[in-house]
Write a protein that holds these residues in place. Structure first.
Motif, mmCIF file in Angstrom:
data_model
loop_
_atom_site.group_PDB
_atom_site.id
_atom_site.type_symbol
_atom_site.label_atom_id
_atom_site.label_comp_id
_atom_site.label_asym_id
_atom_site.label_seq_id
_atom_site.Cartn_x
_atom_site.Cartn_y
_atom_site.Cartn_z
ATOM 1 N N ASN A 33 -7.884 15.261 0.967
ATOM 2 C CA ASN A 33 -6.670 14.843 0.263
ATOM 3 C C ASN A 33 -6.198 13.483 0.753
ATOM 4 O OD1 ASN A 33 -4.544 14.936 -1.536
ATOM 5 N ND2 ASN A 33 -3.264 16.267 -0.277
ATOM 6 N N MET A 34 -7.068 12.487 0.716
ATOM 7 C CA MET A 34 -6.693 11.117 1.045
ATOM 8 C C MET A 34 -5.561 10.659 0.133
ATOM 9 S SD MET A 34 -9.080 7.727 0.647
ATOM 10 C CE MET A 34 -8.879 7.729 -1.154
ATOM 11 N N ASN A 35 -4.530 10.060 0.728
ATOM 12 C CA ASN A 35 -3.389 9.666 -0.100
ATOM 13 C C ASN A 35 -2.521 8.658 0.636
ATOM 14 O OD1 ASN A 35 -1.760 9.864 -2.457
ATOM 15 N ND2 ASN A 35 -2.220 12.072 -2.551
ATOM 16 N N TYR A 36 -1.698 7.951 -0.148
ATOM 17 C CA TYR A 36 -0.632 7.087 0.368
ATOM 18 C C TYR A 36 -1.112 6.020 1.347
ATOM 19 C CZ TYR A 36 2.146 10.926 -1.554
ATOM 20 O OH TYR A 36 2.683 11.878 -2.384
ATOM 21 N N THR A 37 -2.203 5.359 1.024
ATOM 22 C CA THR A 37 -2.654 4.221 1.810
ATOM 23 C C THR A 37 -3.558 3.351 0.955
ATOM 24 O OG1 THR A 37 -3.505 3.552 3.972
ATOM 25 C CG2 THR A 37 -4.717 5.312 2.810
ATOM 26 N N ASP A 38 -3.989 2.220 1.509
ATOM 27 C CA ASP A 38 -4.634 1.185 0.696
ATOM 28 C C ASP A 38 -6.022 1.544 0.190
ATOM 29 O OD1 ASP A 38 -2.690 -1.013 0.633
ATOM 30 O OD2 ASP A 38 -2.929 -1.012 2.807
ATOM 31 N N SER A 39 -6.565 2.659 0.589
ATOM 32 C CA SER A 39 -7.847 3.095 0.030
ATOM 33 C C SER A 39 -7.685 3.690 -1.367
ATOM 34 C CB SER A 39 -8.499 4.124 0.953
ATOM 35 O OG SER A 39 -7.573 5.115 1.335
ATOM 36 N N VAL A 40 -6.493 4.151 -1.697
ATOM 37 C CA VAL A 40 -6.279 4.847 -2.969
ATOM 38 C C VAL A 40 -6.650 3.986 -4.179
ATOM 39 C CG1 VAL A 40 -4.545 5.909 -4.468
ATOM 40 C CG2 VAL A 40 -4.584 6.451 -2.019
ATOM 41 N N PRO A 41 -6.268 2.697 -4.253
ATOM 42 C CA PRO A 41 -6.662 1.909 -5.425
ATOM 43 C C PRO A 41 -8.167 1.775 -5.620
ATOM 44 C CG PRO A 41 -4.862 0.834 -4.255
ATOM 45 C CD PRO A 41 -5.343 1.952 -3.387
ATOM 46 N N PHE A 42 -8.951 2.005 -4.572
ATOM 47 C CA PHE A 42 -10.413 1.866 -4.643
ATOM 48 C C PHE A 42 -11.110 3.164 -5.036
ATOM 49 C CE2 PHE A 42 -9.202 -1.656 -1.955
ATOM 50 C CZ PHE A 42 -10.143 -2.645 -2.202
ATOM 51 N N GLN A 43 -10.420 4.291 -5.039
ATOM 52 C CA GLN A 43 -11.102 5.581 -5.041
ATOM 53 C C GLN A 43 -11.877 5.879 -6.312
ATOM 54 O OE1 GLN A 43 -7.914 8.374 -4.358
ATOM 55 N NE2 GLN A 43 -7.310 8.451 -6.496
ATOM 56 N N ASN A 44 -11.580 5.201 -7.408
ATOM 57 C CA ASN A 44 -12.340 5.416 -8.640
ATOM 58 C C ASN A 44 -13.335 4.293 -8.911
ATOM 59 O OD1 ASN A 44 -11.080 7.882 -9.286
ATOM 60 N ND2 ASN A 44 -9.330 6.815 -10.152
ATOM 61 N N TYR A 45 -13.609 3.475 -7.873
ATOM 62 C CA TYR A 45 -14.542 2.362 -8.010
ATOM 63 C C TYR A 45 -15.709 2.423 -7.031
ATOM 64 C CZ TYR A 45 -10.983 0.086 -10.906
ATOM 65 O OH TYR A 45 -10.081 -0.214 -11.901
ATOM 66 N N THR A 46 -15.519 3.101 -5.902
ATOM 67 C CA THR A 46 -16.564 3.138 -4.879
ATOM 68 C C THR A 46 -16.281 4.289 -3.929
ATOM 69 O OG1 THR A 46 -17.775 1.798 -3.247
ATOM 70 C CG2 THR A 46 -15.362 1.599 -3.251
ATOM 71 N N ALA A 47 -17.208 4.575 -3.035
ATOM 72 C CA ALA A 47 -16.990 5.578 -1.990
ATOM 73 C C ALA A 47 -15.841 5.106 -1.111
ATOM 74 C CB ALA A 47 -18.255 5.760 -1.165
ATOM 75 N N THR A 48 -14.840 5.962 -0.915
ATOM 76 C CA THR A 48 -13.600 5.543 -0.284
ATOM 77 C C THR A 48 -13.077 6.625 0.638
ATOM 78 O OG1 THR A 48 -13.074 4.323 -2.314
ATOM 79 C CG2 THR A 48 -11.300 4.616 -0.724
ATOM 80 N N VAL A 49 -12.678 6.226 1.864
ATOM 81 C CA VAL A 49 -12.080 7.166 2.813
ATOM 82 C C VAL A 49 -10.962 6.471 3.570
ATOM 83 C CG1 VAL A 49 -14.244 8.437 3.125
ATOM 84 C CG2 VAL A 49 -13.646 6.600 4.711
ATOM 85 N N SER A 50 -10.124 7.273 4.201
ATOM 86 C CA SER A 50 -9.153 6.749 5.163
ATOM 87 C C SER A 50 -9.351 7.457 6.495
ATOM 88 C CB SER A 50 -7.718 6.940 4.669
ATOM 89 O OG SER A 50 -7.366 8.311 4.638
ATOM 90 N N VAL A 51 -9.076 6.726 7.573
ATOM 91 C CA VAL A 51 -9.171 7.268 8.931
ATOM 92 C C VAL A 51 -7.770 7.269 9.523
ATOM 93 C CG1 VAL A 51 -10.114 6.912 11.249
ATOM 94 C CG2 VAL A 51 -11.540 6.455 9.230
ATOM 95 N N ARG A 52 -7.346 8.431 10.035
ATOM 96 C CA ARG A 52 -5.993 8.586 10.582
ATOM 97 C C ARG A 52 -6.034 9.464 11.833
ATOM 98 N NH1 ARG A 52 -1.774 7.322 6.994
ATOM 99 N NH2 ARG A 52 -2.279 7.171 4.768
ATOM 100 N N ASP A 53 -4.862 9.539 12.496
ATOM 101 C CA ASP A 53 -4.708 10.449 13.616
ATOM 102 C C ASP A 53 -4.308 11.851 13.165
ATOM 103 O OD1 ASP A 53 -2.100 9.838 12.828
ATOM 104 O OD2 ASP A 53 -1.662 8.645 14.626
ATOM 105 N N ASN A 54 -3.785 11.971 11.948
ATOM 106 C CA ASN A 54 -3.389 13.253 11.369
ATOM 107 C C ASN A 54 -3.626 13.216 9.865
ATOM 108 O OD1 ASN A 54 -1.822 14.974 13.523
ATOM 109 N ND2 ASN A 54 -1.054 12.889 13.787
ATOM 110 N N GLN A 55 -3.739 14.361 9.237
ATOM 111 C CA GLN A 55 -3.827 14.408 7.783
ATOM 112 C C GLN A 55 -2.534 13.856 7.179
ATOM 113 O OE1 GLN A 55 -5.298 18.231 6.205
ATOM 114 N NE2 GLN A 55 -5.807 18.761 8.316
ATOM 115 N N ARG A 56 -2.682 12.994 6.188
ATOM 116 C CA ARG A 56 -1.516 12.276 5.674
ATOM 117 C C ARG A 56 -0.497 13.199 5.004
ATOM 118 N NH1 ARG A 56 2.523 11.046 4.054
ATOM 119 N NH2 ARG A 56 3.283 9.058 3.228
#
Length: 519
Positions: free
Chosen positions: A442-465
């Motif tokens: 459930n990647m959300n609320y960060t700058d990877s979101v605009p890319f998610q329907n164009y390429t393989a996209t993930v976010s790395v965090r210390d906790n689930q967003r």
């Protein structure tokens, strides 16, 4: 010699009753990790055409292979043609180009290959064409499939269908010492007319050892420097977009990048009628400059403190990764981006995607070998990487502290994004020294979101967003207390493990080498 890396040979001679000892002389050199490389500009580069190379086919009359002097991605290439010829109904046709190579020791290998798959008009919906790779008799595909690309007939409507030129990167795992055979080509399940034919084009093949460059990059990291970056960035203030503290931090960041030899560039856009920019630098690939991975974080913050975790921590990760790869050649390009306006609604990254998505892979000027916006192979965003104290948060870091790699299961590229997330988790197991990583959907609320329907996209965090950060896992989030001094050595160590994970993984994916391959 058993692998790529830096080697030193020392020559010495002991003395005896007649002669004094000779001084030791040491000479160092790099051993390239390139195992096989072919560009097909002057011939087939040792590849040999083979009929019926895949899927146990037995129709050599309907398969052929040719080296072509032009028509490759750039210059020559290899071609496989399947089907056509007559109106007979034929099932199962294949052909490929084969070459053997030798390894002196067990070696982890990545294959890069450019391929184009085209299916002529008039194929029916039960007829398919595939671009295939076989290693030692086993098909190797884009998981979970056993093919790199597949086209299914459209039922006698429309024109030819093609993938166009694409770069495929395949982790072949650890291969044993000895001789191995690689076969590249195609398969056509069925044709019923002379007008139905499949064409496979192959160019720019590279087999490379994929750990020496990554190990060298990760070994160059410095924990204290990672912390110092966060101290300096957060010390300028919370870096609210458009503020003096943002300008101070951005100038310092740009100076670090220029000192490492990068050309700093800016993506300009407007926010509420005001000019804004995001900062980026690009490590240009030596073999595939038209393809790239994006490694990013957001420089802007809010809360009135130092925005140390959100997101000076992520910016330090991106900066350290850029510095570590500055002196190592990579097969494909890597772009390091520091977004603006994340805190106001992902405005900087959204503006970038809106403008640049259509520019991917365009050579400008034509024939120059320059690609202002290489094609996106994957995007990894970093947003808060220091604080895992549980939920509700405890005073100290919890024993089960870990890193969270999230993709969006509802995105167009969910399958590929999960593969990228799993690659990072594997990289964590290889390169991170203290903390594990888990994958969430459930990647959300960060700058990877605009890319998610164009390429393989993930976010790395210390906790689930959504499940954790959004429910209060970090009491400093968007508060004046998000200061450098709020975090412990263990917190910084968690963030440093994220640097190790991302850098090691990206270095592998991008084909980082200790010595350059020849373009």
């Amino acid at each position: 010699m058993t692998g790529a890396g830096r080697c030193t040979i020392t020559a010495s001679q002991a003395g005896d009753a007649d002669f004094a000892p000779a001084p030791a002389i040491a000479r160092a050199f790099q051993i390239s990790g390139v195992i096989l490389q072919a560009h097909f500009d002057v011939g087939a580069d040792g590849f040999t055409y083979v009929d019926d190379a895949f899927r146990d086919t037995h129709q050599p009359a309907y398969a052929s292979g040719t080296w072509i002097v032009s028509g490759g991605f750039r210059g020559g290439g290899l071609r496989v043609t399947l089907g056509g010829i007559d109106s007979n109904a034929i099932t199962g046709m294949s052909g490929g180009w084969a070459k053997t190579f030798n390894l002196t020791a067990p070696t982890r290998i990545t294959l890069y290959v450019r391929g184009s798959l085209t299916q002529s008009p008039y194929y029916e919906a039960d007829e398919k064409s595939e671009l295939l790779v076989r290693l030692d008799g086993a098909l190797i595909g884009a998981s979970p499939s056993d093919f790199l690309a597949q086209i299914v007939g459209d039922g006698n409507t429309g024109g030819a269908i093609t993938t166009g030129w694409r770069l495929y990167a395949v982790n072949l795992g650890t291969l044993s010492a000895g001789t191995h055979t690689l076969v590249l080509g195609g398969y056509n399940s069925k044709k019923t007319d002379a007008t139905e034919s499949t064409t496979v084009l192959i160019d720019d093949v590279l087999l490379t050892e994929n750990t020496a460059g990554a190990q060298a990059a990760v070994a160059s990291l410095d924990f204290e420097r990672f912390k110092e970056n966060i101290r300096i960035l957060s010390g300028s203030g919370d870096r609210t977009q458009g503020s003096a503290s943002y300008t101070t931090a951005s100038l310092w960041l740009e100076n670090q990048l220029r000192a490492a030899g990068y050309v700093v560039q800016h993506h300009a856009y407007t926010y509420l009628g005001q000019p804004r920019t995001s900062i980026y630098v690009t490590k240009v690939g030596t073999l595939f400059p038209d393809q790239m991975y994006i490694v990013s974080a957001h420089l802007d913050g809010r809360g009135g403190g130092g925005a140390a975790n959100d997101d000076a921590s992520g910016c330090s990760l991106v900066l350290e990764s850029a510095l570590a790869l500055a002196g190592l050649p990579t097969a494909v390009s890597v772009r390091f981006i520091f977004w603006n306006n994340e805190e106001t609604g992902l405005n900087g990254s959204t503006a970038y995607v809106n403008e640049r998505a259509s520019q991917q892979g365009v050579e400008s000027p034509p024939g120059s070998g320059i690609y202002p916006e290489p094609r996106w192979l994957g995007m990894i965003q970093h947003d808060q990487i220091l604080y895992d104290h549980g939920l509700p948060p405890q005073h100290d870091q919890i024993p089960a502290a870990d890193l969270d790699v999230e993709y969006q299961a509802s995105s167009t590229w969910a399958t590929q994004s999960l593969q990228l997330a799993n690659a990072l988790r594997a990289g964590n197991q290889t390169y991170s020294t203290n903390y594990p990583a888990q994958v969430g959907s459930n990647m959300n609320y960060t700058d990877s979101v605009p890319f998610q329907n164009y390429t393989a996209t993930v976010s790395v965090r210390d906790n689930q967003r959504v499940a954790e950060i959004g429910n209060g896992s970090n009491p400093y989030w968007h508060q004046p207390t998000d200061l450098y001094t709020a975090y412990s050595e263990a917190d910084f160590r968690l963030g440093f493990n994220a640097v190790q994970m991302t850098l090691g993984t990206v270095a592998e994916l991008a084909g980082a080498m200790t010595a350059p391959a020849q373009p």
